[in-house]
Motif scaffolding. Structure first.
Motif, PDB file in Angstrom:
ATOM      1  N   ALA A  68      26.218   1.324 -51.196  1.00 15.94           N
ATOM      2  CA  ALA A  68      25.539   1.895 -52.348  1.00 15.94           C
ATOM      3  C   ALA A  68      24.690   3.068 -51.900  1.00 15.94           C
ATOM      4  N   PRO A  69      24.390   4.029 -52.800  1.00 12.11           N
ATOM      5  CA  PRO A  69      23.547   5.148 -52.412  1.00 12.11           C
ATOM      6  C   PRO A  69      22.199   4.662 -51.913  1.00 12.11           C
ATOM      7  N   ALA A  70      21.742   5.276 -50.811  1.00 10.47           N
ATOM      8  CA  ALA A  70      20.450   4.881 -50.240  1.00 10.47           C
ATOM      9  C   ALA A  70      19.316   5.330 -51.139  1.00 10.47           C
ATOM     10  N   ALA A  71      18.268   4.526 -51.167  1.00 10.51           N
ATOM     11  CA  ALA A  71      17.087   4.916 -51.943  1.00 10.51           C
ATOM     12  C   ALA A  71      16.412   6.089 -51.268  1.00 10.51           C
ATOM     13  N   PRO A  72      15.773   7.009 -52.006  1.00 11.50           N
ATOM     14  CA  PRO A  72      15.056   8.099 -51.388  1.00 11.50           C
ATOM     15  C   PRO A  72      13.956   7.573 -50.482  1.00 11.50           C
ATOM     16  N   ALA A  73      13.581   8.395 -49.492  1.00 12.24           N
ATOM     17  CA  ALA A  73      12.621   7.943 -48.482  1.00 12.24           C
ATOM     18  C   ALA A  73      11.287   7.570 -49.080  1.00 12.24           C
ATOM     19  N   ASP A  74      10.921   8.191 -50.204  1.00  8.48           N
ATOM     20  CA  ASP A  74       9.611   7.907 -50.771  1.00  8.48           C
ATOM     21  C   ASP A  74       9.667   6.829 -51.844  1.00  8.48           C
ATOM     22  N   ALA A  75      10.835   6.189 -52.014  1.00  9.49           N
ATOM     23  CA  ALA A  75      10.934   5.152 -53.030  1.00  9.49           C
ATOM     24  C   ALA A  75      10.173   3.917 -52.590  1.00  9.49           C
ATOM     25  N   PRO A  76       9.423   3.294 -53.483  1.00  4.80           N
ATOM     26  CA  PRO A  76       8.698   2.092 -53.092  1.00  4.80           C
ATOM     27  C   PRO A  76       9.639   0.950 -52.799  1.00  4.80           C
ATOM     28  N   VAL A  77       9.242   0.087 -51.882  1.00  2.00           N
ATOM     29  CA  VAL A  77      10.024  -1.096 -51.571  1.00  2.00           C
ATOM     30  C   VAL A  77       9.846  -2.092 -52.701  1.00  2.00           C
ATOM     31  N   SER A  78      10.940  -2.507 -53.303  1.00  3.58           N
ATOM     32  CA  SER A  78      10.835  -3.414 -54.435  1.00  3.58           C
ATOM     33  C   SER A  78      10.439  -4.797 -53.963  1.00  3.58           C
ATOM     34  N   GLN A  79       9.849  -5.557 -54.878  1.00  5.26           N
ATOM     35  CA  GLN A  79       9.493  -6.922 -54.529  1.00  5.26           C
ATOM     36  C   GLN A  79      10.729  -7.748 -54.236  1.00  5.26           C
ATOM     37  N   ASP A  80      11.841  -7.449 -54.946  1.00  9.09           N
ATOM     38  CA  ASP A  80      13.070  -8.180 -54.676  1.00  9.09           C
ATOM     39  C   ASP A  80      13.525  -7.966 -53.242  1.00  9.09           C
ATOM     40  N   ALA A  81      13.426  -6.687 -52.765  1.00 11.60           N
ATOM     41  CA  ALA A  81      13.823  -6.403 -51.390  1.00 11.60           C
ATOM     42  C   ALA A  81      12.928  -7.121 -50.407  1.00 11.60           C
ATOM     43  N   ALA A  82      11.626  -7.147 -50.691  1.00 10.04           N
ATOM     44  CA  ALA A  82      10.692  -7.798 -49.783  1.00 10.04           C
ATOM     45  C   ALA A  82      10.917  -9.304 -49.753  1.00 10.04           C
ATOM     46  N   ASP A  83      11.404  -9.881 -50.851  1.00 11.56           N
ATOM     47  CA  ASP A  83      11.548 -11.326 -50.953  1.00 11.56           C
ATOM     48  C   ASP A  83      12.965 -11.807 -50.677  1.00 11.56           C
ATOM     49  N   THR A  84      13.842 -10.914 -50.219  1.00 12.83           N
ATOM     50  CA  THR A  84      15.235 -11.283 -50.055  1.00 12.83           C
ATOM     51  C   THR A  84      15.441 -12.099 -48.792  1.00 12.83           C
ATOM     52  N   LEU A  85      16.169 -13.198 -48.913  1.00 15.51           N
ATOM     53  CA  LEU A  85      16.609 -13.967 -47.751  1.00 15.51           C
ATOM     54  C   LEU A  85      17.836 -13.282 -47.172  1.00 15.51           C
ATOM     55  N   LEU A  86      17.812 -12.989 -45.893  1.00 12.38           N
ATOM     56  CA  LEU A  86      18.917 -12.284 -45.264  1.00 12.38           C
ATOM     57  C   LEU A  86      19.559 -13.158 -44.203  1.00 12.38           C
ATOM     58  N   GLY A  87      20.850 -13.019 -44.053  1.00 12.69           N
ATOM     59  CA  GLY A  87      21.550 -13.734 -42.999  1.00 12.69           C
ATOM     60  C   GLY A  87      23.020 -13.851 -43.289  1.00 12.69           C
TER      61      GLY A  87
END
Length: 490
Positions: free
Chosen positions: A125-144
């Motif tokens: 997917a297109p990358a978010a711009p460098a100044d885009a805020p980190v969404s709460q969903d991204a911060a709360d995502t379980l990765l693995g």
């Protein structure tokens, strides 16, 4: 206009959750639906149509092939991937006859599903711009992507829909709150509050009020009514972290609330009734605490209807590249800087580390690398410097010299100037650092970090009269982290 999402339609919550998680990790926005009827209603109302749709075949109501036909009538060019555990000729032929783009046999490999999406939509997917805020969903995502995490994702998907109490176990720093948030986010309670409370971070004498609230005048300083966490979480989910540290007297009150769904505020006479799903977590062996008389067996049975164990990071080292890249990207967005990347030798060094602090330790390391590594390409030496050597000196003359340096670091931090004028103590510390570097002092970063930790811990403990839980809360640390740091003071 937002980028078109990928849609998933499947009546199995576990399949929806696992596939959605894999696709989100790969960079796409994802929306999921439990039936063809929900998907069609959303399709007709959505301002942006999906770019790709995955659908199961056998579902209550309209099946996936009926959904496929109706979608093709609305938007013939929409690519649809049909998923089914039934891979006979009739099923596959019927799917392609109806216009399916591809057919995935269940159970399928998540990597294959992600690769298929990439073939349809492009590699990412297109990358978010460098100044885009980190969404709460991204911060709360379980990765693995490790087998252990994939199994955990499946369990979350299944359990999210069931109104059962869940006990999450695992070492400190493995992400137990993220699991609790995922259980809430994927549940029918998702629109209601998610309330978290670390029972180890609240002094025992205040914990009852935090949980159940209090009336005005219930105790000294209680000037007005205060709703507790149970009331705040009504209709939603209450996450109780470090449940093993809860005092026995409060365990009795908690058990009564779990059994009856009602309680009184501290100092109150009004019976409060709540509908709350409780998710608890601990790093301790609760069975051992029950045997030692420190935890109620009946409360453990009430909380432990279903148990989820989080693997330690050293048990899923194959997830290190994915996690590190995620944390470095978040740090770059926060700093407004270009994203740093780990080279092969840096990744090998990460895999060799034992990770006693688990994912939290890795996240902190990545923030240090994002701030301190000089280049955009992070190498082994950068990781070595950020990890730092052992805090304890080896002994003898070197230890004595180290003690002298540690004392000077402490003096720079503690005695330079009032806290209100931060620049003064920073100047004093910078002056010391320049002098030490000119004198070829080794391990300077580790010594400074360790000594600053020591000063902060001593100040917090002095402020709280030696009460570790309160000191940890003041510093924004978990009590276990503070205890570990205290053990290193020497």
């Amino acid at each position: 206009m937002p980028e078109p999402p990928i849609w998933i339609v499947d009546d199995e919550a576990g399949v929806r959750f696992v596939l959605a998680t894999a696709l989100r990790e790969a960079g796409w926005r994802v929306e999921a639906f439990g039936s063809a009827r929900e998907a069609l209603a959303a399709f007709d109302a959505a301002p942006v149509a999906p770019a790709l749709l995955f659908t199961d075949v056998r579902m209550p109501g309209d099946d996936g092939l009926v959904l496929l036909e109706k979608l093709k009538q609305r938007r013939p060019e929409l690519p649809v991937v049909v998923m089914s555990a039934y891979t006979d000729v009739a099923s596959t032929a019927g799917a392609f006859r109806a216009g399916a783009h591809e057919f995935l046999s269940k159970p399928f490999d998540l990597d294959d599903a992600v690769a298929l999406a990439a073939r349809v939509l492009g590699p990412s997917a297109p990358a978010a711009p460098a100044d885009a805020p980190v969404s709460q969903d991204a911060a709360d995502t379980l990765l693995g992507q490790s087998p252990a995490m994939r199994e955990l994702f499946r369990a979350i998907g299944r359990l999210a829909q069931a109104p059962l109490s869940v006990l999450i176990t695992g070492e400190t720093g493995t992400g137990k709150e993220l699991v609790a948030r995922a259980l809430h986010r994927e549940s029918p309670r998702a629109s209601r509050p998610f309330v978290a409370l670390n029972t180890a971070a609240i002094p025992a004498e205040l914990l009852e009020s935090e949980l159940f609230g209090h009336e005005a005048g219930a105790f000294t300083g209680a000037t007005r009514r205060h709703p507790g966490r149970f009331e705040q979480a009504h209709g939603g989910t209450l996450f109780l972290d470090e449940i093993g540290d809860m005092p026995l007297a409060l365990q009795t009150r908690l058990l009564r609330v779990l059994q009856q769904g009602e309680f009184f505020r501290v100092g109150g006479r009004e019976l409060i009734r709540v509908d709350v799903r409780v998710v608890a977590a601990t790093h301790q062996d609760l069975e051992a605490r029950v045997a030692a008389g420190q935890f109620r067996a009946d409360l453990l049975h009430r909380l432990d209807v279903v148990r989820l164990r989080l693997p330690a990071l050293r048990e899923r080292r194959e997830d290190l590249p994915l996690l590190a890249a995620h944390f470095l990207a978040r740090a770059a967005q926060r700093f407004g800087a270009r994203e740093k990347r780990l080279d092969r030798e840096a990744l090998e060094r990460l895999r060799a580390h034992d990770w006693p602090g688990n994912v939290r330790e890795l996240e902190n390391l990545c923030w240090r690398l994002a701030a301190l590594a000089p280049g955009e390409r992070v190498g082994r030496a950068d990781v070595e410097a950020a990890l730092g050597p052992a805090v304890q000196a080896p002994g003898g003359a070197a230890e004595s010299a180290g003690d002298v340096h540690d004392a000077r670091i402490g003096a720079a931090v503690r005695d330079a100037a009032p806290a209100a004028d931060a620049a003064n103590w920073e100047d004093a510390l910078a002056a010391y650092a320049r002098e030490a570097l000119a004198g070829d002092v080794r391990d300077l970063h580790a010594r400074i970090v360790a000594r600053v930790d020591r000063v902060l811990l001593e100040a917090a403990l002095e402020r709280t009269g030696g009460r570790r839980a309160q000191a940890a809360a003041l510093l924004g640390l978990g009590r276990n982290t503070l205890t570990r740091k205290l053990g290193r003071r020497g």
